[in-house]
Enzyme design. Structure first.
Site, short mmCIF file in Angstrom:
data_model
loop_
_atom_site.label_atom_id
_atom_site.label_comp_id
_atom_site.label_asym_id
_atom_site.label_seq_id
_atom_site.Cartn_x
_atom_site.Cartn_y
_atom_site.Cartn_z
N GLN A 57 0.70 -1.17 -0.09
CA GLN A 57 0.22 -0.07 -0.06
C GLN A 57 0.74 1.11 -0.06
O GLN A 57 0.43 2.34 -0.37
CB GLN A 57 -0.89 0.03 1.16
N GLY A 60 1.55 3.52 -3.17
CA GLY A 60 0.70 4.77 -3.49
C GLY A 60 0.07 5.51 -2.30
O GLY A 60 -0.60 6.58 -2.88
N HIS A 61 0.55 5.22 -1.05
CA HIS A 61 -0.25 5.79 -0.20
C HIS A 61 0.78 6.48 0.84
O HIS A 61 0.76 5.54 1.78
CB HIS A 61 -1.26 4.84 0.50
N PHE A 62 1.47 7.04 0.50
CA PHE A 62 1.84 8.13 -0.46
C PHE A 62 3.36 7.87 -0.78
O PHE A 62 4.26 7.90 0.30
CB PHE A 62 1.63 9.43 -0.07
N VAL A 67 2.17 6.76 4.57
CA VAL A 67 1.08 6.67 5.66
C VAL A 67 0.12 5.57 5.41
O VAL A 67 -0.30 5.20 4.37
CB VAL A 67 0.09 8.06 5.61
#
Length: 158
Positions: A57, A60-62, A67
């Site tokens: 994750q 892309g986050h971030f 986070v």
């Protein structure tokens, strides 16, 4: 059972990753609990999640400021509560096969969770009626509240 558990009527237990894999249907990359460090009968449970930079994750986050997604904190709460339900199912010898996450209420995200954090999911059963279970949950990092919610789950017979 320990002497203290006998005196208070509680049965504290734990579940390592192998036991979790037997209890829960979730697998990588969606297993959000690494270990259950405390289970008090069908009443409460504490699970842990070690957050690492290698988790998918974070691509892309971030990318520039990783986070841990809040929705995955809620999923970790649900899986921790699911461990209580699954232990109950196993102890009762019921033909129930799955526990489905049903509702989220009173959800609040308080602080960001980042790689290197260890999240402790504290789940307490609020109520149980037939196949429905209600829980109050808190996610904490180093004792600080990072998220909280009330959730419900349903035990479903296949």
């Amino acid at each position: 059972m320990s002497e203290a558990a006998r005196e208070t009527g509680t049965e504290l237990g734990t579940a390592d990753i192998q036991t979790l894999l037997e209890l829960l249907p979730h697998r990588y990359p969606f297993l959000m609990v690494d270990r259950i460090v405390e289970i008090d009968r069908d009443e409460s449970c504490v699970g842990i999640k070690n957050v690492t930079a290698n988790e998918p994750q974070f691509m892309g986050h971030f990318p520039d400021m990783p986070v841990f997604p809040g929705v995955l904190l809620i999923e970790g709460m649900a899986q921790t509560a699911g461990a209580i339900c699954c232990r109950h199912i196993r102890a009762d010898g019921r033909n129930t096969k799955q526990v489905f996450f049903m509702t989220i209420d009173k959800c609040k995200f308080r602080k960001p969770v980042t790689p290197g954090d260890q999240v402790r999911f504290h789940m307490t059963k609020l109520n149980q009626r037939r196949t429905m279970w209600w829980f109050r949950g808190e996610a904490r990092v180093d004792g600080t509240l990072v998220a909280e919610a009330e959730i419900s789950a349903m035990l479903v017979t296949e």
